[in-house]
Design a protein around this motif. Structure first.
Motif, PDB file in Angstrom:
ATOM      1  N   UNK A 172       4.558  13.944 -10.675  1.00 37.24           N
ATOM      2  CA  UNK A 172       3.331  13.589 -10.992  1.00 37.24           C
ATOM      3  C   UNK A 172       3.452  12.472 -12.217  1.00 37.24           C
ATOM      4  N   UNK A 173       3.788  12.814 -13.288  1.00 38.34           N
ATOM      5  CA  UNK A 173       3.905  12.404 -14.331  1.00 38.34           C
ATOM      6  C   UNK A 173       4.601  10.344 -14.048  1.00 38.34           C
ATOM      7  N   UNK A 174       5.539  10.230 -12.926  1.00 40.87           N
ATOM      8  CA  UNK A 174       6.074   9.134 -12.663  1.00 40.87           C
ATOM      9  C   UNK A 174       5.073   8.298 -11.831  1.00 40.87           C
ATOM     10  N   UNK A 175       3.873   8.593 -11.361  1.00 43.80           N
ATOM     11  CA  UNK A 175       2.642   9.321 -10.686  1.00 43.80           C
ATOM     12  C   UNK A 175       2.338   7.991 -11.998  1.00 43.80           C
ATOM     13  N   UNK A 176       1.891   9.026 -12.985  1.00 44.74           N
ATOM     14  CA  UNK A 176       1.043   8.409 -13.865  1.00 44.74           C
ATOM     15  C   UNK A 176       1.434   7.196 -14.730  1.00 44.74           C
ATOM     16  N   UNK A 177       2.785   7.455 -15.053  1.00 45.38           N
ATOM     17  CA  UNK A 177       3.643   6.076 -15.291  1.00 45.38           C
ATOM     18  C   UNK A 177       3.098   5.048 -14.102  1.00 45.38           C
TER      19      UNK A 177
ATOM     20  N   UNK B 180      12.486  14.763 -19.403  1.00 46.48           N
ATOM     21  CA  UNK B 180      11.615  16.004 -20.496  1.00 46.48           C
ATOM     22  C   UNK B 180      10.408  15.553 -21.457  1.00 46.48           C
ATOM     23  N   UNK B 181      10.822  14.282 -21.916  1.00 49.25           N
ATOM     24  CA  UNK B 181      10.194  13.317 -22.141  1.00 49.25           C
ATOM     25  C   UNK B 181       8.590  12.484 -21.731  1.00 49.25           C
ATOM     26  N   UNK B 182       9.451  11.925 -20.379  1.00 43.20           N
ATOM     27  CA  UNK B 182       8.543  11.373 -19.926  1.00 43.20           C
ATOM     28  C   UNK B 182       7.086  12.409 -19.302  1.00 43.20           C
TER      29      UNK B 182
ATOM     30  N   UNK C 227      19.503  21.590 -17.681  1.00 40.40           N
ATOM     31  CA  UNK C 227      19.528  21.866 -16.342  1.00 40.40           C
ATOM     32  C   UNK C 227      18.305  21.069 -16.216  1.00 40.40           C
ATOM     33  N   UNK C 228      17.124  19.860 -16.396  1.00 37.07           N
ATOM     34  CA  UNK C 228      16.389  19.509 -16.335  1.00 37.07           C
ATOM     35  C   UNK C 228      16.491  18.100 -16.255  1.00 37.07           C
ATOM     36  N   UNK C 229      17.456  17.424 -16.384  1.00 32.97           N
ATOM     37  CA  UNK C 229      17.397  16.022 -16.544  1.00 32.97           C
ATOM     38  C   UNK C 229      17.400  14.342 -14.794  1.00 32.97           C
ATOM     39  N   UNK C 230      17.964  13.614 -15.509  1.00 37.54           N
ATOM     40  CA  UNK C 230      18.086  12.904 -14.728  1.00 37.54           C
ATOM     41  C   UNK C 230      18.874  13.001 -13.450  1.00 37.54           C
ATOM     42  N   UNK C 231      19.771  13.497 -13.511  1.00 38.74           N
ATOM     43  CA  UNK C 231      21.136  13.366 -12.665  1.00 38.74           C
ATOM     44  C   UNK C 231      20.902  15.124 -11.751  1.00 38.74           C
ATOM     45  N   UNK C 232      19.778  16.002 -12.481  1.00 36.98           N
ATOM     46  CA  UNK C 232      19.762  17.699 -11.710  1.00 36.98           C
ATOM     47  C   UNK C 232      18.553  16.780 -10.586  1.00 36.98           C
ATOM     48  N   UNK C 233      17.824  16.006 -11.515  1.00 41.25           N
ATOM     49  CA  UNK C 233      16.439  15.901 -10.101  1.00 41.25           C
ATOM     50  C   UNK C 233      17.269  15.033  -8.971  1.00 41.25           C
TER      51      UNK C 233
END
Length: 625
Positions: free
Chosen positions: A388-393, A429-431, A362-368
């Motif tokens: 937010x996680x992408x911004x932190x990365x 999820x990992x990120x 349900x929560x993956x690159x495609x659904x995002x």
């Protein structure tokens, strides 16, 4: 004239060529001329030289040792005096030679006191020595019997029980080891192969586990007796609905997250960490267990936990109950800028334990990227946390969407059958989880450092990772410091850091001060033990990879070239060296034929078949090096 003399512990004869008061020139029976001291000569004789020693040996074999010992008395004596007692008034040179040869050959019966002088052993000493000889004979007979059984591919019951000790940590003084070693040499089989031949290894995992436990858990993996821990009940309620994200097998749930909308338009992210240190006193039985085990051990099909099940159950962040937690609250603007931190020690209500296998579809690159409109628990919070996680990365300088992502491998073992599945690294999820944990570990490490409170940090510079008690940069993560603090149910480093952080929040004296020898000892032991546990996990995973080849009947497989003769097997967490590879570029794909597999020795042999293509693949830091 001939002489009978002693030289270097041996009896010899020779023909006298010349003689002085102090020495003699003698031709031995082998024709060699030697110079002797007069003091070494025991007797002179005129009988034929060539046969004297042989006849003396024959005669000595007929002497009765027990009778000689009885007539010798308790005082020192000359051999010729005892010969008179034994043979009569005038012993012949042969009888004298036989007597001294017998006395010298029986050190249990007679102690040598000088040239030709002896003393009979006391009765108790003689009895003890003779009993020792009989014991050795019985022991050797037992060893010989066991060796014959082993050579016949039968495992003696007496060796079955200590067999794993014989293979991993042998006591070379035991009869069982001597027998097994002798059988190994007699059969030409290495000990572990002999053990397999006689049916002493029920399974390779059991064999590997036995060796690991002897090295790291010599007293066994049980916890023994300990005073129980009780979760505190007087903590303030957090007032948030938190959720965790773990795989289905996780029971030690260390971390959970929450997202709260603030009146100023910002959001408050809660990073909630299980807090077992709140219910365990310093120096208690349970803390001693933590400092002895230092980490949970993971390997395919099972694990050995750092904490007993009842302690884990009391503090794990289980769904549907308030849990003691150390929380870091982070205030974040709509532009994902962090404008404030707050620490709290509280009870956090865990609304849900989300699991990878149900959340990832349900929560993956495609659904995002393209929302299909399907709802699922905490969807709004998860989507925002991902951004937010992408911004932190990006903030850490590690965001690169063009870089090929590697994979992680999940092992599932069921009744001896292994399933190895791939999971793409860097999934949403990992990120999300990893960035929140990096944020917490970095921030708590900063707070400890600024307060002058030591902690356990992971630092990396010039490609080397090490542990330290003071904040130092971790170049690989792109952070100024990194203190492991988010897995206190599974790692002693996180346990120690949690104690230090709690003392900092409460304004109390920390358990470990700067320069504390105990802190340094724990850091050293943790680093070594953690590496040892990871090494065992790698070994077990390697075994199950070998088992997979046989289980699936795989005779050919592709691999990706890394460098020189090193390749990575596609679809498995396995690297191996292939001697004689042709010139290849990194990322070239090749086909390999399986030639030989020995699961017990953890060996696999491949033959290069040919090149089949090229891929751009992410390499680990170890492979890059």
């Amino acid at each position: 004239m001939n002489v009978f003399y002693e030289e270097s512990g041996s009896f010899k004869t020779g023909s006298v060529v010349s003689k002085t008061d102090a020495s003699l020139q003698v031709d031995t029976q082998h024709g060699k001329r030697v110079k002797l001291k007069q003091a070494n000569v025991l007797l002179e004789f005129t009988s034929p030289l060539a046969s004297f020693l042989d006849e003396a040996h024959v005669l000595a074999a007929e002497l009765e040792l027990d009778f000689l010992w009885e007539v010798a008395g308790s005082e020192e004596f000359d051999f010729d005096a005892l010969a008179v007692e034994y043979w009569g008034a005038k012993p012949t040179p042969l009888q004298l030679a036989a007597t001294v040869m017998t006395l010298a050959s029986a050190p249990m019966y007679f102690y040598k006191k000088g040239k030709g002088r002896f003393k009979a052993a006391p009765e108790e000493a003689l009895k003890a020595a003779l009993a020792g000889i009989e014991k050795k004979k019985r022991e050797q007979a037992q060893i010989d019997a066991w060796v014959e059984e082993l050579k016949a591919k039968q495992l003696p019951d007496a060796i079955r029980s200590p067999l794993m000790s014989l293979l991993w940590r042998p006591d070379k003084n035991t009869l069982e080891y001597k027998a097994f070693d002798a059988a190994s040499k007699a059969t030409g089989l290495a000990p572990v192969k002999l053990a397999r031949e006689v049916g002493g290894i029920p399974s390779v995992p059991a064999y590997l586990m036995a060796g690991f436990e002897m090295e790291c858990f010599p007293k066994g993996t049980g916890f023994g007796k300990y005073a129980p821990a009780t979760a505190p009940t007087d903590l303030p309620a957090a007032g948030v609905a938190a959720f965790s994200i773990d795989d289905a097998a996780t029971t030690e749930i260390d971390d959970a997250l929450s997202v709260t909308d603030l009146a100023n338009g910002n959001k408050r992210v809660g990073i909630h960490i299980a807090a077992p240190t709140l219910g365990v006193e310093p120096g208690s039985d349970i803390e001693k267990l933590v400092f002895a085990r230092l980490s949970t051990v993971y390997f395919p099909g099972d694990k050995i936990t750092m904490l007993p099940d009842d302690v884990v159950s009391a503090f794990t962040l289980d769904e549907g109950k308030p849990c003691p937690a150390l929380s870091l609250y982070v205030e974040v603007t709509p532009e994902f800028e962090i404008v404030g931190y707050e620490n709290r020690i509280e009870n956090v209500e865990i609304a849900a334990n989300l699991r990878h296998h149900t959340l990832e579809p349900l929560f993956n690159e495609d659904t995002i990227a393209t929302d299909p409109g399907v709802d699922y628990p905490f969807k709004r919070e998860l989507l925002w946390l991902h951004d937010f996680a992408v911004a932190r990365e990006k903030f850490r300088g590690k965001y690169d969407p063009t870089r090929p992502q590697g994979v992680d491998y999940n092992f599932a073992v069921n009744e001896g059958k292994v399933s190895i599945t791939l999971r793409k690294r860097g999934s949403p999820i990992d990120k999300l989880v990893s960035e929140m944990m990096i944020l917490a570990n970095c921030e708590w490490g900063r707070q400890l450092g600024e307060a002058g409170v030591p902690g356990m940090y992971r630092a990396q510079s010039m490609g080397k990772v090490r542990m330290t008690t003071r904040p130092e940069p971790h170049v690989g993560l792109g952070v100024p410091q990194y203190a492991w603090s988010t897995s206190p149910l599974r790692r002693a480093a996180d346990w120690v850091n949690q104690r230090q952080i709690v003392s900092l929040i409460r304004g109390e004296k920390p358990e470990f001060a700067q320069g504390d020898a105990m802190m340094f000892a724990l850091l050293r032991d943790f680093d070594a033990t953690y590496s040892s546990y990871l090494g065992f996990q790698d070994k077990m995973e390697h075994y199950w990879c070998l088992r997979w080849f046989g289980q699936e009947g795989v005779s050919e497989i592709t691999a990706t070239h890394i460098k020189e003769d090193l390749v990575r097997i596609d679809g498995l967490p396995m690297r191996t060296r292939i001697p004689g590879l042709p010139e290849l570029n990194r990322g070239d794909q090749i086909r390999l034929q399986v030639i030989r597999i020995d699961e017990l020795l953890l060996e696999i042999e491949f033959r290069f078949v040919g090149k089949v293509g090229h891929i751009e693949a992410e390499l680990s830091e170890e492979e890059e090096g």
